[in-house]
Design an enzyme around this catalytic site. Structure first.
Site, PDB file in Angstrom:
ATOM      1  N   TYR A   1     -12.323  10.379  -6.641  1.00 31.79           N
ATOM      2  CA  TYR A   1     -13.797  10.361  -6.671  1.00 31.79           C
ATOM      3  C   TYR A   1     -14.314   8.982  -6.281  1.00 31.79           C
ATOM      4  O   TYR A   1     -15.303   8.848  -5.563  1.00 31.79           O
ATOM      5  CB  TYR A   1     -14.308  10.733  -8.070  1.00 31.79           C
ATOM      6  CG  TYR A   1     -15.814  10.906  -8.102  1.00 31.79           C
ATOM      7  CD1 TYR A   1     -16.392  12.152  -7.882  1.00 31.79           C
ATOM      8  CD2 TYR A   1     -16.648   9.805  -8.306  1.00 31.79           C
ATOM      9  CE1 TYR A   1     -17.760  12.308  -7.873  1.00 31.79           C
ATOM     10  CE2 TYR A   1     -18.029   9.945  -8.297  1.00 31.79           C
ATOM     11  CZ  TYR A   1     -18.583  11.206  -8.083  1.00 31.79           C
ATOM     12  OH  TYR A   1     -19.932  11.356  -8.068  1.00 31.79           O
TER      13      TYR A   1
ATOM     14  N   PHE B   1     -36.960  10.952  17.626  1.00 29.14           N
ATOM     15  CA  PHE B   1     -35.966  12.005  17.472  1.00 29.14           C
ATOM     16  C   PHE B   1     -36.401  12.860  16.291  1.00 29.14           C
ATOM     17  O   PHE B   1     -36.936  12.354  15.307  1.00 29.14           O
ATOM     18  CB  PHE B   1     -34.541  11.468  17.282  1.00 29.14           C
ATOM     19  CG  PHE B   1     -33.573  12.607  17.200  1.00 29.14           C
ATOM     20  CD1 PHE B   1     -33.283  13.340  18.342  1.00 29.14           C
ATOM     21  CD2 PHE B   1     -33.038  13.013  15.993  1.00 29.14           C
ATOM     22  CE1 PHE B   1     -32.452  14.458  18.280  1.00 29.14           C
ATOM     23  CE2 PHE B   1     -32.203  14.135  15.922  1.00 29.14           C
ATOM     24  CZ  PHE B   1     -31.912  14.852  17.066  1.00 29.14           C
ATOM     25  N   THR B   2     -36.145  14.162  16.391  1.00 26.62           N
ATOM     26  CA  THR B   2     -36.696  15.136  15.433  1.00 26.62           C
ATOM     27  C   THR B   2     -36.460  14.749  13.966  1.00 26.62           C
ATOM     28  O   THR B   2     -37.416  14.547  13.210  1.00 26.62           O
ATOM     29  CB  THR B   2     -36.081  16.527  15.711  1.00 26.62           C
ATOM     30  OG1 THR B   2     -34.659  16.411  15.716  1.00 26.62           O
ATOM     31  CG2 THR B   2     -36.553  17.070  17.050  1.00 26.62           C
TER      32      THR B   2
ATOM     33  N   ASP C   1     -30.504   3.459  15.721  1.00 25.45           N
ATOM     34  CA  ASP C   1     -29.896   4.777  15.633  1.00 25.45           C
ATOM     35  C   ASP C   1     -28.651   4.675  16.507  1.00 25.45           C
ATOM     36  O   ASP C   1     -28.734   4.692  17.737  1.00 25.45           O
ATOM     37  CB  ASP C   1     -30.859   5.848  16.142  1.00 25.45           C
ATOM     38  CG  ASP C   1     -30.254   7.244  16.029  1.00 25.45           C
ATOM     39  OD1 ASP C   1     -29.008   7.345  15.997  1.00 25.45           O
ATOM     40  OD2 ASP C   1     -31.017   8.218  15.983  1.00 25.45           O
TER      41      ASP C   1
ATOM     42  N   LYS D   1     -21.290  12.612  16.711  1.00 28.98           N
ATOM     43  CA  LYS D   1     -21.394  12.471  18.175  1.00 28.98           C
ATOM     44  C   LYS D   1     -20.340  11.466  18.647  1.00 28.98           C
ATOM     45  O   LYS D   1     -19.156  11.776  18.647  1.00 28.98           O
ATOM     46  CB  LYS D   1     -22.800  12.023  18.568  1.00 28.98           C
ATOM     47  CG  LYS D   1     -23.849  13.135  18.524  1.00 28.98           C
ATOM     48  CD  LYS D   1     -24.355  13.430  17.167  1.00 28.98           C
ATOM     49  CE  LYS D   1     -25.636  14.242  17.171  1.00 28.98           C
ATOM     50  NZ  LYS D   1     -26.074  14.544  15.806  1.00 28.98           N
TER      51      LYS D   1
ATOM     52  N   ARG E   1     -35.562  21.385  24.278  1.00 23.92           N
ATOM     53  CA  ARG E   1     -36.039  20.061  23.866  1.00 23.92           C
ATOM     54  C   ARG E   1     -37.404  19.866  24.534  1.00 23.92           C
ATOM     55  O   ARG E   1     -37.553  19.148  25.500  1.00 23.92           O
ATOM     56  CB  ARG E   1     -35.083  18.949  24.302  1.00 23.92           C
ATOM     57  CG  ARG E   1     -33.745  18.949  23.609  1.00 23.92           C
ATOM     58  CD  ARG E   1     -33.668  18.247  22.264  1.00 23.92           C
ATOM     59  NE  ARG E   1     -34.145  18.991  21.133  1.00 23.92           N
ATOM     60  CZ  ARG E   1     -33.709  18.789  19.882  1.00 23.92           C
ATOM     61  NH1 ARG E   1     -32.780  17.917  19.615  1.00 23.92           N
ATOM     62  NH2 ARG E   1     -34.216  19.460  18.881  1.00 23.92           N
TER      63      ARG E   1
ATOM     64  N   PHE F   1     -37.957  24.095  15.434  1.00 24.69           N
ATOM     65  CA  PHE F   1     -37.105  24.588  16.521  1.00 24.69           C
ATOM     66  C   PHE F   1     -35.796  25.197  16.019  1.00 24.69           C
ATOM     67  O   PHE F   1     -35.223  26.065  16.658  1.00 24.69           O
ATOM     68  CB  PHE F   1     -36.794  23.454  17.514  1.00 24.69           C
ATOM     69  CG  PHE F   1     -36.072  22.284  16.890  1.00 24.69           C
ATOM     70  CD1 PHE F   1     -36.776  21.292  16.225  1.00 24.69           C
ATOM     71  CD2 PHE F   1     -34.691  22.184  16.958  1.00 24.69           C
ATOM     72  CE1 PHE F   1     -36.098  20.229  15.634  1.00 24.69           C
ATOM     73  CE2 PHE F   1     -34.020  21.124  16.380  1.00 24.69           C
ATOM     74  CZ  PHE F   1     -34.728  20.150  15.706  1.00 24.69           C
TER      75      PHE F   1
HETATM   76  C1  LIG Z   1     -30.254  10.545  18.205  1.00 24.77           C
HETATM   77  C2  LIG Z   1     -29.942  11.283  16.937  1.00 24.77           C
HETATM   78  N1  LIG Z   1     -30.261  10.728  15.763  1.00 24.77           N
HETATM   79  C3  LIG Z   1     -30.007  11.353  14.605  1.00 24.77           C
HETATM   80  C4  LIG Z   1     -29.428  12.609  14.572  1.00 24.77           C
HETATM   81  C5  LIG Z   1     -29.257  13.288  13.236  1.00 24.77           C
HETATM   82  O1  LIG Z   1     -27.917  13.349  12.886  1.00 24.77           O
HETATM   83  P1  LIG Z   1     -27.269  14.581  12.094  1.00 24.77           P
HETATM   84  O2  LIG Z   1     -27.403  15.793  12.950  1.00 24.77           O
HETATM   85  O3  LIG Z   1     -25.836  14.154  11.891  1.00 24.77           O
HETATM   86  O4  LIG Z   1     -27.983  14.716  10.795  1.00 24.77           O
HETATM   87  C6  LIG Z   1     -29.064  13.211  15.779  1.00 24.77           C
HETATM   88  C7  LIG Z   1     -28.416  14.536  15.831  1.00 24.77           C
HETATM   89  O5  LIG Z   1     -28.878  15.561  15.475  1.00 24.77           O
HETATM   90  C8  LIG Z   1     -29.343  12.538  16.999  1.00 24.77           C
HETATM   91  O6  LIG Z   1     -29.045  13.081  18.185  1.00 24.77           O
END
Ligand SMILES: Cc1ncc(COP(=O)(O)O)c(C=O)c1O
Length: 470
Positions: free
Chosen positions: A85, A137-138, A228, A271, A395, A462
């Protein structure tokens, strides 16, 4: 019938062929269901490729997130998981890998990127502050908004035009950033949120000169920069390729220098870092780390596992090491480019120049007769699936969500369908099949109709929205 003038693919494009720096040890069978079955699956999924079952998909280009193939070394590492743990040895291996390649002092594991986004947003944003960034980014923007921040896009104008060729379309416009700081005051800026490469702009890179300029400006005003780092290794490849003075420097070295201009980073390790699940958050400042280390216990888990199993952290530590190797990055981006070259040669509208992780089809030019409110990029993703079982992702207007104040759709200039290439998974033959399917859908584009949204979730619509044909 014999070909009188046989040429390899490389020769057809006037270059020496490259090959992946690995061979295949294990395979996963693919299956293609019939056109009728795909039509049924698409209707059941409400024309949203996120709602398809993966068993109904042939070539899965939905995302490069968590879809990489791990190496034999990573799988061997999984067997070395220390599932204690607290204080797992795999955490210390991960911490060392992040420090060595990204250069930040303090490291926290998180279950994936958005876990890290949540923590940094909560700690570094005071409600009412602004968060300038190089295109949204979303998940990043949502966490910033949920923490009371207001995202402001300060990316260069070129990024919003899919046809403009510019080597660093991910750059921050220093004038826009400077103007914002003057207008609202440095105290009202939470931090600069800098992504490399920029996903929503088509995987476009940020130059070293640009981050140096941002650093200089921020230093004058006492503003922090957080990265990021999701695709920062791929960003380093573009610096090596395009920026004077970097051609002879290894990607690992460029990555480290880039990070040296920032105060910390969050990471979706799914990624660049070549794992199926995982993330991390890393900062230099001791006090900030203290706060984050406390908060990680609330949302993710103890600070030495942060929602990950020991074996996941081991695979991640090894993945980081593999991900910064020049031959790996070159072949990864080479494969994306190969698909881009084919589509460009056939006159299919895509975002130029081709970025790091995906080909972005320009749905506005693909379907000029479909208004943005009828979801042209979502339509294109649906049509590709119908034609060949290939799964892509919207997108565009659906991903952009609604304006937090007015409630109206955000209408981004970029209306794109993303063909995202997982790392070390598909072959050149798969890319050929994809290219041919895009061409078939392009050839019948005039008779294609748009979509209407029939269900809209409140957050990140989305992912779960449903549509029907108009
Ligand atoms: C540029 C970017 N930032 C953040 C994220 C968020 O990461 P995660 O999907 O691992 O939560 C993603 C992927 O969805 C991304 O492409």
């Amino acid at each position: 019938m014999t070909n009188p003038n046989p040429l390899t693919m490389g020769q057809q494009f006037g270059r020496r062929s490259w090959a992946e720096p690995w061979k295949i040890k294990m395979v996963e069978p693919l299956r293609m269901i019939s056109r009728e079955a795909r039509e049924r699956a698409l209707v059941e999924a409400g024309y949203n490729t996120f709602l398809l079952r993966s068993d109904d998909v042939y070539i899965d280009l939905l995302t490069d997130s968590g879809t990489s193939a791990m190496s034999d070394r990573q799988w061997a590492g999984m067997m070395l998981g220390d599932e204690a743990y607290a204080g797992s040895r795999n955490f210390y291996h991960l911490e060392e890998a992040v420090r060595r390649h990204y250069g930040f002092r303090h490291v926290l594991p998180t279950h994936q990127g958005r876990g890290a986004e949540n923590l940094i947003s909560k700690v570094a944003i005071t409600p009412g502050q602004f968060v300038p960034g190089n295109m949204y980014f979303t998940t990043t923007r949502l966490h910033q908004e949920l923490a009371g921040g207001q995202f402001v896009d300060v990316i260069v104008d070129e990024a919003h035009d899919p046809e403009v060729v510019h080597p660093f379309k991910g750059n921050v416009d220093i004038t826009k950033l400077g103007t914002l700081i003057e207008q609202v005051g440095a105290g009202q800026i939470a931090y600069v949120s800098l992504a490399g490469t920029v996903n929503m702009a088509g995987g476009q890179p940020v130059s070293m000169a640009n981050i140096r300029a941002i650093r200089e400006l921020c230093d004058r005003h006492g503003i922090r920069i957080f990265l990021d780092a999701t695709r920062l290794v791929e960003n380093a490849f573009f610096i090596q390729e395009r920026e004077p003075g970097f051609a002879d420097r290894p990607i690992a070295e460029i990555l480290l220098e880039f990070c040296s201009h920032a105060d910390g980073a969050w990471m979706s390790a799914k990624k660049d870092n070549l794992v199926n699940i995982g993330g991390w958050l890393a900062v230099n400042d001791d006090d900030l780390f203290e706060e984050l280390r406390n908060l990680v216990v609330v949302y993710e888990g103890l600070h030495t596992y942060g929602g990950l199993a020991g074996r996941d952290m081991e695979a991640l530590a090894i993945g980081i090491e593999e991900s910064v190797q020049d031959d790996h990055v070159r072949s990864r981006i080479g494969q994306v480019r190969y698909l881009g070259e084919l589509l460009t040669d056939w006159g299919i509208p895509i975002v130029q120049p081709v970025g790091g992780h995906a080909i972005f089809l320009d749905a506005r030019r693909f379907y000029p007769h479909i208004p943005q409110d009828e979801f042209p990029a979502q339509t294109l993703a649906a049509e590709l699936y119908l034609d060949s079982g290939i799964r892509s992702m919207e997108r565009g207007i659906a991903s952009a969500g609604r304006d937090a104040k007015t409630g109206d759709h955000n209408r981004p200039r970029l209306e794109l369908t993303r063909l995202t290439i997982p790392r070390r998974v598909y072959t050149q033959a798969h890319m050929d099949v994809v290219a041919e399917s895009v061409k078939v859908v392009f050839d019948v584009r005039d008779s294609t109709r748009g979509l209407r949204m029939t269900y809209e979730p409140k957050y990140l619509r989305f992912f779960q929205a449903r549509f029907e044909r108009l």
